[in-house]
Write a protein that holds these residues in place. Sequence first.
Motif, PDB file in Angstrom:
ATOM      1  N   PRO A  96      -6.573  -8.166 -15.740  1.00  0.00           N
ATOM      2  CA  PRO A  96      -6.039  -8.633 -14.343  1.00  0.00           C
ATOM      3  C   PRO A  96      -4.650  -7.870 -14.140  1.00  0.00           C
ATOM      4  N   GLN A  97      -4.068  -7.627 -15.502  1.00  0.00           N
ATOM      5  CA  GLN A  97      -2.619  -7.161 -15.201  1.00  0.00           C
ATOM      6  C   GLN A  97      -2.529  -5.853 -14.216  1.00  0.00           C
ATOM      7  N   SER A  98      -3.670  -5.127 -14.465  1.00  0.00           N
ATOM      8  CA  SER A  98      -3.590  -3.871 -13.346  1.00  0.00           C
ATOM      9  C   SER A  98      -4.465  -3.937 -12.339  1.00  0.00           C
ATOM     10  N   ILE A  99      -5.904  -4.637 -12.439  1.00  0.00           N
ATOM     11  CA  ILE A  99      -6.879  -4.529 -11.514  1.00  0.00           C
ATOM     12  C   ILE A  99      -6.673  -5.667 -10.525  1.00  0.00           C
ATOM     13  N   GLY A 100      -6.014  -6.567 -11.039  1.00  0.00           N
ATOM     14  CA  GLY A 100      -5.628  -7.794 -10.072  1.00  0.00           C
ATOM     15  C   GLY A 100      -5.031  -7.136  -8.843  1.00  0.00           C
ATOM     16  N   ALA A 101      -3.913  -6.426  -8.741  1.00  0.00           N
ATOM     17  CA  ALA A 101      -3.309  -5.868  -7.662  1.00  0.00           C
ATOM     18  C   ALA A 101      -4.390  -4.861  -7.029  1.00  0.00           C
ATOM     19  N   ASN A 102      -4.994  -4.102  -7.414  1.00  0.00           N
ATOM     20  CA  ASN A 102      -5.958  -3.295  -6.822  1.00  0.00           C
ATOM     21  C   ASN A 102      -7.117  -4.077  -5.911  1.00  0.00           C
ATOM     22  N   MET A 103      -7.503  -5.309  -6.924  1.00  0.00           N
ATOM     23  CA  MET A 103      -8.449  -6.225  -6.027  1.00  0.00           C
ATOM     24  C   MET A 103      -7.955  -6.760  -4.938  1.00  0.00           C
ATOM     25  N   VAL A 104      -6.681  -7.065  -4.588  1.00  0.00           N
ATOM     26  CA  VAL A 104      -5.779  -7.470  -3.865  1.00  0.00           C
ATOM     27  C   VAL A 104      -5.922  -6.504  -2.622  1.00  0.00           C
ATOM     28  N   GLY A 105      -5.724  -5.449  -2.986  1.00  0.00           N
ATOM     29  CA  GLY A 105      -5.784  -4.137  -1.786  1.00  0.00           C
ATOM     30  C   GLY A 105      -7.146  -3.969  -1.421  1.00  0.00           C
ATOM     31  N   GLU A 106      -8.245  -4.082  -2.175  1.00  0.00           N
ATOM     32  CA  GLU A 106      -9.590  -4.032  -1.713  1.00  0.00           C
ATOM     33  C   GLU A 106     -10.025  -5.163  -1.005  1.00  0.00           C
ATOM     34  N   GLU A 219      -7.224   9.938 -16.774  1.00  0.00           N
ATOM     35  CA  GLU A 219      -6.744   8.777 -15.906  1.00  0.00           C
ATOM     36  C   GLU A 219      -6.168   7.697 -16.514  1.00  0.00           C
ATOM     37  N   VAL A 220      -6.087   7.450 -17.812  1.00  0.00           N
ATOM     38  CA  VAL A 220      -5.440   6.511 -18.573  1.00  0.00           C
ATOM     39  C   VAL A 220      -4.040   6.782 -18.448  1.00  0.00           C
ATOM     40  N   VAL A 221      -3.642   7.953 -18.546  1.00  0.00           N
ATOM     41  CA  VAL A 221      -2.306   8.339 -18.579  1.00  0.00           C
ATOM     42  C   VAL A 221      -1.844   8.886 -17.461  1.00  0.00           C
ATOM     43  N   ARG A 222      -2.516   9.126 -16.359  1.00  0.00           N
ATOM     44  CA  ARG A 222      -1.949   9.457 -15.084  1.00  0.00           C
ATOM     45  C   ARG A 222      -1.049   8.523 -14.249  1.00  0.00           C
ATOM     46  N   PRO A 223      -1.191   7.174 -14.392  1.00  0.00           N
ATOM     47  CA  PRO A 223      -0.384   6.251 -13.774  1.00  0.00           C
ATOM     48  C   PRO A 223       1.187   6.485 -14.314  1.00  0.00           C
ATOM     49  N   PRO A 370       1.249   7.407  -1.237  1.00  0.00           N
ATOM     50  CA  PRO A 370       0.132   7.612  -0.527  1.00  0.00           C
ATOM     51  C   PRO A 370      -1.072   6.953  -0.845  1.00  0.00           C
ATOM     52  N   ALA A 371      -2.317   6.604  -0.134  1.00  0.00           N
ATOM     53  CA  ALA A 371      -3.311   5.864  -0.287  1.00  0.00           C
ATOM     54  C   ALA A 371      -4.082   6.303  -1.700  1.00  0.00           C
ATOM     55  N   GLU A 372      -4.073   7.417  -1.939  1.00  0.00           N
ATOM     56  CA  GLU A 372      -4.714   8.124  -3.047  1.00  0.00           C
ATOM     57  C   GLU A 372      -3.953   7.757  -4.472  1.00  0.00           C
ATOM     58  N   LEU A 373      -2.741   7.299  -4.281  1.00  0.00           N
ATOM     59  CA  LEU A 373      -1.759   7.364  -5.505  1.00  0.00           C
ATOM     60  C   LEU A 373      -1.688   5.873  -5.699  1.00  0.00           C
ATOM     61  N   GLN A 374      -1.850   5.022  -5.006  1.00  0.00           N
ATOM     62  CA  GLN A 374      -1.611   3.295  -4.683  1.00  0.00           C
ATOM     63  C   GLN A 374      -2.088   2.572  -5.950  1.00  0.00           C
ATOM     64  N   PRO A 375      -3.466   2.959  -6.360  1.00  0.00           N
ATOM     65  CA  PRO A 375      -4.138   2.213  -7.638  1.00  0.00           C
ATOM     66  C   PRO A 375      -3.492   2.381  -8.889  1.00  0.00           C
TER      67      PRO A 375
END
Length: 439
Positions: A96-106, A219-223, A370-375
């Motif tokens: 939830p430390q990372s996907i929590g914010a993504n779920m809010v956006g979804e 994708e793990v290191v991309r952020p 941009p939207a594609e980078l926000q996650p």
Amino acid sequence: MLGPFSAAAVIPSFETFVEDFGITITQASYFVSVPIVFLGVFPLVWSPVSKRIGRRPVLLASALLSAAMHFAAAYTHSYGALMTTRVFQAIFISPPQSIGANMVGEMFFQHEKGAKLGIWTLLTSLGPPVAPLIMGPLVYQTGKWQWTFWLLACINLGQFVLYIFLAPETAGFERPERAIDGTEARPLSSERTEKTPWWHLYFKFRRVSSDPWSQLPIEVVRPLAMVVKLPVILPTLAYSLVFAYCNVLLTVEIPSLLGRKYNLNAQQIGLQFVGAVIHLNVRGLQGAVLGEIFAGTGSDWWMVWRTRRASGNREPEYRLPFGIPGVLLALQNTPAGAWNVTPIVGVAIALFGTQLVTTVVYAYAVESQPAELQPRVPGFIAFARQLYAFTAPFYLNIPYETLGYAKASGLLAGLAGGVGVICLVLCLTFGRKWRAKGI
């Protein structure tokens, strides 16, 4: 909330660890600081995993495996074994430390994100002070640190049950964009499928993305590439300093500074966190909630008003003025010379300020990309914050021992306040130009 909550839950047991394992109070503090770094690193892994298999399976597995690690921790008999369970528990509770914010956006639209992200960050901020407040009396009354982990395991099992009934799948759906007033600005494509039955969101597990697993390491290191994005790295730096010299300083150093200075037991150490939660019975919680209302809902209203004044031109920088006072308020936590309510009041004020900074930084950093980078943004912020916070317990004792409480607190406040305000002012002044240039 349960990631930071679990990390801070052992704070009232430091003295018991010293007696049972024959270690120093500094070594006992590693039970908090070591999990902190894993709470920052492994969300980078869980985010792309959940992107492929869905958020719900990851959350269910997270709660169940965390409960198993907490039960295992209660039956360890050595420093190394307990540390091992703490590490694996941090890994499993970290999604939830990372996907929590993504779920809010979804789940919510652009004009709602500030308030909804604020609720998520509010619970994250409340985790460290609430845990010792609960665990302190528990350890003192039972006389066993094992009860900390038994209770944490039960909480995780309760979390698992709640996920089953209250956490539907949120990934893998096409959504319309909304205008400032909430009306639909861009409709869905004409090739839209039928509405997904509600029970599919709870009971049907499927691949939500066709991305190949071979791309997972990338994708793990991309952020981490967000480090070159100035509208992301500068607010993250400000937030990391505030988090380290407010949350970490308070949670890790209260046992060694206030606990030993005033000869407090486990229950009394836990009660030192009451200012962060219920300051004088009600005000601390009000402070945290008011901080969230001011930073989340308040900044959303401000954004709508400024956008309308700018003829519909929405700029993420409009939100930043709400973060600057938060940096200054978050650093009001100097211990008193003799025990009185002053440190408790300082904790309550600090939590209010921290909540301002947390909500504003997350909302601005996400909106600036941009939207594609926000996650990728939430994972990077969590990684940078936790990595810097991990180093703090190794040196925070030094200025307090050499300079004294007041001077050391002033030094850390000046460092975090000065750098933090400069970073936010730079984004407020030049953020629009940086975004236009893609830097």
